[in-house]
Scaffold this motif. Structure first.
Motif, PDB file in Angstrom:
ATOM      1  N   HIS A 235      43.495  38.049  49.868  1.00 26.63           N
ATOM      2  CA  HIS A 235      43.785  38.953  48.754  1.00 26.63           C
ATOM      3  C   HIS A 235      42.593  38.970  47.794  1.00 26.63           C
ATOM      4  O   HIS A 235      41.924  37.963  47.614  1.00 26.63           O
ATOM      5  CB  HIS A 235      45.029  38.520  47.966  1.00 26.63           C
ATOM      6  N   VAL A 236      42.350  40.108  47.148  1.00 28.00           N
ATOM      7  CA  VAL A 236      41.281  40.229  46.156  1.00 28.00           C
ATOM      8  C   VAL A 236      41.832  40.906  44.906  1.00 28.00           C
ATOM      9  O   VAL A 236      42.487  41.947  44.997  1.00 28.00           O
ATOM     10  CB  VAL A 236      40.096  41.057  46.697  1.00 28.00           C
ATOM     11  N   VAL A 237      41.566  40.302  43.757  1.00 24.47           N
ATOM     12  CA  VAL A 237      41.981  40.864  42.472  1.00 24.47           C
ATOM     13  C   VAL A 237      40.758  40.947  41.570  1.00 24.47           C
ATOM     14  O   VAL A 237      39.940  40.022  41.531  1.00 24.47           O
ATOM     15  CB  VAL A 237      43.060  39.986  41.790  1.00 24.47           C
ATOM     16  N   LEU A 238      40.603  42.056  40.880  1.00 29.49           N
ATOM     17  CA  LEU A 238      39.483  42.248  39.955  1.00 29.49           C
ATOM     18  C   LEU A 238      40.022  42.306  38.537  1.00 29.49           C
ATOM     19  O   LEU A 238      41.022  42.979  38.267  1.00 29.49           O
ATOM     20  CB  LEU A 238      38.745  43.548  40.292  1.00 29.49           C
ATOM     21  N   SER A 239      39.375  41.577  37.632  1.00 29.49           N
ATOM     22  CA  SER A 239      39.794  41.591  36.228  1.00 29.49           C
ATOM     23  C   SER A 239      38.546  41.592  35.357  1.00 29.49           C
ATOM     24  O   SER A 239      37.429  41.675  35.855  1.00 29.49           O
ATOM     25  CB  SER A 239      40.668  40.370  35.909  1.00 29.49           C
ATOM     26  N   SER A 240      38.747  41.486  34.054  1.00 32.09           N
ATOM     27  CA  SER A 240      37.620  41.379  33.130  1.00 32.09           C
ATOM     28  C   SER A 240      37.994  40.356  32.068  1.00 32.09           C
ATOM     29  O   SER A 240      39.099  39.812  32.067  1.00 32.09           O
ATOM     30  CB  SER A 240      37.316  42.738  32.482  1.00 32.09           C
ATOM     31  N   THR A 241      37.077  40.099  31.150  1.00 27.52           N
ATOM     32  CA  THR A 241      37.293  39.064  30.143  1.00 27.52           C
ATOM     33  C   THR A 241      38.613  39.251  29.408  1.00 27.52           C
ATOM     34  O   THR A 241      39.361  38.293  29.203  1.00 27.52           O
ATOM     35  CB  THR A 241      36.137  39.053  29.130  1.00 27.52           C
ATOM     36  N   ARG A 242      38.932  40.482  29.027  1.00 25.37           N
ATOM     37  CA  ARG A 242      40.179  40.742  28.289  1.00 25.37           C
ATOM     38  C   ARG A 242      41.115  41.692  29.035  1.00 25.37           C
ATOM     39  O   ARG A 242      42.175  42.043  28.515  1.00 25.37           O
ATOM     40  CB  ARG A 242      39.857  41.333  26.912  1.00 25.37           C
ATOM     41  N   GLY A 243      40.700  42.116  30.204  1.00 19.19           N
ATOM     42  CA  GLY A 243      41.507  43.076  30.942  1.00 19.19           C
ATOM     43  C   GLY A 243      42.506  42.422  31.869  1.00 19.19           C
ATOM     44  O   GLY A 243      42.488  41.201  32.083  1.00 19.19           O
ATOM     45  N   PRO A 244      43.404  43.205  32.459  1.00 19.98           N
ATOM     46  CA  PRO A 244      44.423  42.696  33.385  1.00 19.98           C
ATOM     47  C   PRO A 244      43.849  42.462  34.773  1.00 19.98           C
ATOM     48  O   PRO A 244      42.716  42.856  35.072  1.00 19.98           O
ATOM     49  CB  PRO A 244      45.450  43.835  33.408  1.00 19.98           C
ATOM     50  N   GLY A 245      44.616  41.829  35.618  1.00 17.93           N
ATOM     51  CA  GLY A 245      44.217  41.658  37.007  1.00 17.93           C
ATOM     52  C   GLY A 245      44.627  42.890  37.793  1.00 17.93           C
ATOM     53  O   GLY A 245      45.790  43.300  37.764  1.00 17.93           O
ATOM     54  N   ILE A 246      43.672  43.498  38.490  1.00 18.70           N
ATOM     55  CA  ILE A 246      43.956  44.700  39.270  1.00 18.70           C
ATOM     56  C   ILE A 246      43.807  44.389  40.756  1.00 18.70           C
ATOM     57  O   ILE A 246      42.753  43.957  41.218  1.00 18.70           O
ATOM     58  CB  ILE A 246      42.992  45.851  38.885  1.00 18.70           C
ATOM     59  N   VAL A 247      44.870  44.629  41.490  1.00 18.28           N
ATOM     60  CA  VAL A 247      44.867  44.387  42.925  1.00 18.28           C
ATOM     61  C   VAL A 247      43.904  45.362  43.599  1.00 18.28           C
ATOM     62  O   VAL A 247      43.924  46.557  43.330  1.00 18.28           O
ATOM     63  CB  VAL A 247      46.286  44.602  43.500  1.00 18.28           C
ATOM     64  N   ILE A 248      43.047  44.853  44.480  1.00 18.28           N
ATOM     65  CA  ILE A 248      42.122  45.710  45.223  1.00 18.28           C
ATOM     66  C   ILE A 248      42.766  46.103  46.560  1.00 18.28           C
ATOM     67  O   ILE A 248      43.128  45.252  47.361  1.00 18.28           O
ATOM     68  CB  ILE A 248      40.782  44.997  45.484  1.00 18.28           C
ATOM     69  N   ALA A 249      42.921  47.400  46.759  1.00 13.85           N
ATOM     70  CA  ALA A 249      43.558  47.908  47.976  1.00 13.85           C
ATOM     71  C   ALA A 249      42.749  47.496  49.211  1.00 13.85           C
ATOM     72  O   ALA A 249      41.525  47.616  49.227  1.00 13.85           O
ATOM     73  CB  ALA A 249      43.669  49.440  47.909  1.00 13.85           C
ATOM     74  N   GLY A 250      43.451  47.002  50.214  1.00 16.37           N
ATOM     75  CA  GLY A 250      42.783  46.588  51.445  1.00 16.37           C
ATOM     76  C   GLY A 250      41.799  45.456  51.247  1.00 16.37           C
ATOM     77  O   GLY A 250      40.804  45.353  51.961  1.00 16.37           O
TER      78      GLY A 250
END
Length: 254
Positions: A235-250
């Motif tokens: 699984h891969v999730v992208l976030s930022s310092t103050r942002g939410p975790g966003i699931v990366i499709a595929g």
């Protein structure tokens, strides 16, 4: 009017966060067993591609160009799997050049200085390190100097700076190792196989963020092959310092 604008901004951010943080596991599928024990799957509806995730996080981090994009990667691990760690040169560097110390003498010491090492020396340098007189980010040693360097293993080891043959930091190829180490990026997963690492600044172009993420994923795949682990990236999730975790499709196929 100002109060209404601020409230509207907060509300918009909250809606985005709720929409994107509902599921923090990348590309998670929900399985439903039938009477025949067959499974049907449904892709995570909140998942975005890398560029889509970058755009959302950039919008949420307006005014914070120095904040970071962060990647959270769940890797496959087994009981016999060693700690996941590695070092690569990212397509787009995200940090200042590392300070390099080299234990070497004679011709090898000259090569280290020519390659750009910040501290080079033998026994006298060992004493300075032992007394915490100098600070550095990477440590390299020639095989000839290594027996002497082991005397300060208790100083270097806890800091993760002890040179080893396995890491390629005990070598006679001083020139190449120094040049690579100056711009290399180190990463390490936790005991559960989850890698948390910065991959770029908010000010970076989306293509640069994606290139850095893919470079790290490729290095993880190399680690997986070396340890006979199939489907290394789960699984891969992208976030930022103050942002939410966003699931990366595929994410598992990147």
């Amino acid at each position: 009017m100002i109060a209404l604008t601020a409230r509207s901004s907060i509300t918009t951010r909250s809606i985005l966060c709720r929409a994107l943080v509902n599921n923090t596991q990348a590309n998670v599928t929900r399985s439903y067993a039938t009477k025949k024990k067959k499974q049907t799957t449904r892709l995570n509806p909140d998942a975005l591609d890398i560029q889509g995730a970058v755009r959302v996080l950039k919008a949420l981090e307006v005014g914070n160009p120095e904040h970071q994009f962060e990647a959270h990667v769940q890797c496959k691990v087994e009981k016999s799997t060693p700690l996941i760690r590695g070092s690569i040169v990212l397509p787009k560097s995200i940090k200042q050049e590392a300070t390099i110390l080299v234990f070497a003498s004679g011709k090898k010491a000259d090569e280290a200085r020519a390659a750009g090492a910040h501290f080079v020396g033998g026994e006298e340098l060992i004493e300075k390190v032992k007394n915490n007189e100098i600070k550095f980010d990477k440590c390299i040693s020639t095989p000839a100097m290594f027996p002497a360097v082991t005397k300060i293993a208790k100083v270097l080891g806890p800091k993760g700076l002890m040179p080893t043959v396995k890491k390629g930091t005990v070598t006679d190829d001083v020139t190449n190792v120094v040049r690579t180490s100056k711009s290399s990026f180190d990463f390490k997963a936790d005991k559960l196989g989850v890698l948390h690492t910065g991959i770029g600044k908010i000010s970076f172009e989306g293509e640069d963020v994606e290139a850095n993420l893919r470079a790290i994923l490729e290095e993880l795949k190399v680690f997986g092959k070396a340890n006979n682990l199939k489907a290394m990236i789960q699984h891969v999730v992208l976030s930022s310092t103050r942002g939410p975790g966003i699931v990366i499709a595929g994410g598992h196929t990147l």
